[in-house]
Scaffold this motif. Structure first.
Motif, mmCIF file in Angstrom:
data_model
loop_
_atom_site.group_PDB
_atom_site.id
_atom_site.type_symbol
_atom_site.label_atom_id
_atom_site.label_comp_id
_atom_site.label_asym_id
_atom_site.label_seq_id
_atom_site.Cartn_x
_atom_site.Cartn_y
_atom_site.Cartn_z
ATOM 1 N N MET A 53 0.855 -1.189 0.000
ATOM 2 C CA MET A 53 0.000 0.000 0.000
ATOM 3 C C MET A 53 0.889 1.237 0.000
ATOM 4 O O MET A 53 1.966 1.240 0.601
ATOM 5 C CB MET A 53 -0.902 0.024 1.232
ATOM 6 N N PHE A 54 0.396 2.289 -0.669
ATOM 7 C CA PHE A 54 1.090 3.572 -0.664
ATOM 8 C C PHE A 54 0.160 4.620 -0.074
ATOM 9 O O PHE A 54 -1.054 4.581 -0.283
ATOM 10 C CB PHE A 54 1.485 3.988 -2.085
ATOM 11 N N VAL A 55 0.734 5.553 0.661
ATOM 12 C CA VAL A 55 -0.061 6.639 1.227
ATOM 13 C C VAL A 55 0.797 7.904 1.238
ATOM 14 O O VAL A 55 2.020 7.837 1.423
ATOM 15 C CB VAL A 55 -0.557 6.296 2.649
ATOM 16 N N GLN A 56 0.149 9.007 1.017
ATOM 17 C CA GLN A 56 0.844 10.290 1.079
ATOM 18 C C GLN A 56 1.023 10.691 2.537
ATOM 19 O O GLN A 56 0.128 10.464 3.378
ATOM 20 C CB GLN A 56 0.022 11.357 0.336
ATOM 21 N N GLU A 57 2.152 11.252 2.821
ATOM 22 C CA GLU A 57 2.420 11.732 4.185
ATOM 23 C C GLU A 57 1.274 12.620 4.650
ATOM 24 O O GLU A 57 0.732 13.423 3.881
ATOM 25 C CB GLU A 57 3.739 12.509 4.186
ATOM 26 N N ALA A 97 -2.920 10.429 9.872
ATOM 27 C CA ALA A 97 -1.787 11.371 9.774
ATOM 28 C C ALA A 97 -0.472 10.619 9.574
ATOM 29 O O ALA A 97 0.450 10.716 10.390
ATOM 30 C CB ALA A 97 -1.725 12.245 11.019
ATOM 31 N N SER A 98 -0.369 9.877 8.477
ATOM 32 C CA SER A 98 0.803 9.030 8.229
ATOM 33 C C SER A 98 2.107 9.823 8.282
ATOM 34 O O SER A 98 2.175 10.979 7.837
ATOM 35 C CB SER A 98 0.667 8.371 6.849
ATOM 36 N N SER A 115 6.497 3.742 7.371
ATOM 37 C CA SER A 115 6.830 2.805 6.302
ATOM 38 C C SER A 115 7.419 1.536 6.909
ATOM 39 O O SER A 115 8.451 1.584 7.599
ATOM 40 C CB SER A 115 7.836 3.437 5.332
ATOM 41 N N ALA A 116 6.750 0.413 6.674
ATOM 42 C CA ALA A 116 7.137 -0.851 7.296
ATOM 43 C C ALA A 116 6.192 -1.941 6.805
ATOM 44 O O ALA A 116 5.247 -1.671 6.066
ATOM 45 C CB ALA A 116 7.059 -0.757 8.818
ATOM 46 N N MET A 117 6.469 -3.179 7.240
ATOM 47 C CA MET A 117 5.511 -4.272 7.068
ATOM 48 C C MET A 117 4.558 -4.259 8.245
ATOM 49 O O MET A 117 4.959 -4.024 9.391
ATOM 50 C CB MET A 117 6.231 -5.611 7.024
ATOM 51 N N LEU A 176 3.630 -1.176 3.796
ATOM 52 C CA LEU A 176 3.162 0.205 3.664
ATOM 53 C C LEU A 176 4.334 1.120 3.333
ATOM 54 O O LEU A 176 5.375 1.064 3.995
ATOM 55 C CB LEU A 176 2.496 0.669 4.960
ATOM 56 N N THR A 177 4.139 1.935 2.321
ATOM 57 C CA THR A 177 5.135 2.954 1.960
ATOM 58 C C THR A 177 4.477 4.321 2.065
ATOM 59 O O THR A 177 3.442 4.558 1.432
ATOM 60 C CB THR A 177 5.666 2.736 0.539
ATOM 61 N N VAL A 178 5.089 5.187 2.855
ATOM 62 C CA VAL A 178 4.584 6.547 3.011
ATOM 63 C C VAL A 178 5.403 7.464 2.118
ATOM 64 O O VAL A 178 6.637 7.517 2.227
ATOM 65 C CB VAL A 178 4.668 7.004 4.475
ATOM 66 N N LYS A 179 4.733 8.170 1.245
ATOM 67 C CA LYS A 179 5.409 9.068 0.299
ATOM 68 C C LYS A 179 5.475 10.490 0.855
ATOM 69 O O LYS A 179 4.496 10.981 1.404
ATOM 70 C CB LYS A 179 4.646 9.080 -1.017
ATOM 71 N N PRO A 180 6.641 11.133 0.692
ATOM 72 C CA PRO A 180 6.744 12.516 1.198
ATOM 73 C C PRO A 180 6.001 13.494 0.293
ATOM 74 O O PRO A 180 5.673 13.184 -0.841
ATOM 75 C CB PRO A 180 8.261 12.776 1.158
#
Lengths: 113, 116
Positions: A11-15, A81-82, A87-89, A109-113
């Motif tokens: 999954m990707f999410v914006q900061e 509020a990621s 960013s982790a499993m 999960l990857t949090v994008k800046p």
């Protein structure tokens, strides 16, 4: 047989945005516990949140909340509020009457800046 | 919650040899669990270790391959015997600190094993 299913490999999410990680489970036991763990790249397992099968309210711990829908047998983790450090499993797990814990396949999960 | 010291943190071993992993807990716990995490995979329970009795192994894991000791309520070892490259994994011990489910189970920091 008891089973934990996480259908989102990644999954990707914006900061600063919220993200929901899905978890469904299957058990015939009336008493069970549901857990979420975070595993950063270092490999350690960090306990995040717990939900008991008899709990009436959804569990919350800071930015983490658990959307528990018992009839649907789902226990989704919501991270509000990621942050980049999120960013982790993430693993969903269930414990039942013999006390050991079984884990789902995990979601990266990857949090994008 | 309980603090677990797990050793070694990582090792590179030759095939055919054995490695013993140790977990020391800072408080007495009834049950200890050993998990394996193969590369890119989830955690799989190997066995449950209770003090004073034989460990209970999960399907697919046998005592000859993964002997476990539990001499007291604060310590346990897992040995990976006659290793092959397929044994390359992270091995983790875990305890139920018995402070209630809201604390979750505590995990050791893991042993990253590479078999060459």
């Amino acid at each position: 047989a008891q089973k934990i299913t996480q259908t989102q490999p990644g999954m990707f999410v914006q900061e600063k945005e919220a993200v929901t990680l899905d978890c469904t489970y299957d058990t015939s036991d009336p008493s069970y516990g549901l857990f979420w763990y975070k595993q950063p790249s270092s490999g350690e397992m960090i306990f995040l949140i717990y939900q008991g099968s008899y709990d009436q309210q959804n569990a919350t711990e800071g930015r983490y909340s658990l959307n528990f829908q018992k009839a649907r047998k789902s226990a989704n983790l919501v991270i509000s509020a990621s942050q980049l450090g999120d960013s982790a499993m993430y693993f969903c797990a269930m414990r039942y009457n013999n006390n050991d814990m079984r884990f789902g396949a995990g979601t990266r999960l990857t949090v994008k800046p | 919650s309980a603090v677990i010291s797990q050793k070694p943190s990582r090792d590179i071993c030759q095939r055919g040899t054995s490695l013993t992993i140790q977990c020391q807990v800072d408080s007495q716990v009834t049950m200890m669990f050993w998990y394996r995490q193969q590369p890119g995979q989830s955690l799989t329970l190997i066995a449950t270790a209770n003090q004073g009795s034989e460990a209970t192994y999960e399907s697919g894991f046998v005592i000859d391959k993964f002997p476990i000791s539990r001499p007291n309520l604060t310590f346990s070892t897992l040995t990976v015997s006659n290793m092959s490259p397929e044994d390359s994994s992270i091995y983790l011990c875990s305890v139920d600190p018995s402070r209630g489910p809201n604390y979750g189970y505590t995990f050791g920091s893991g042993t990253r094993l590479t078999v060459v």
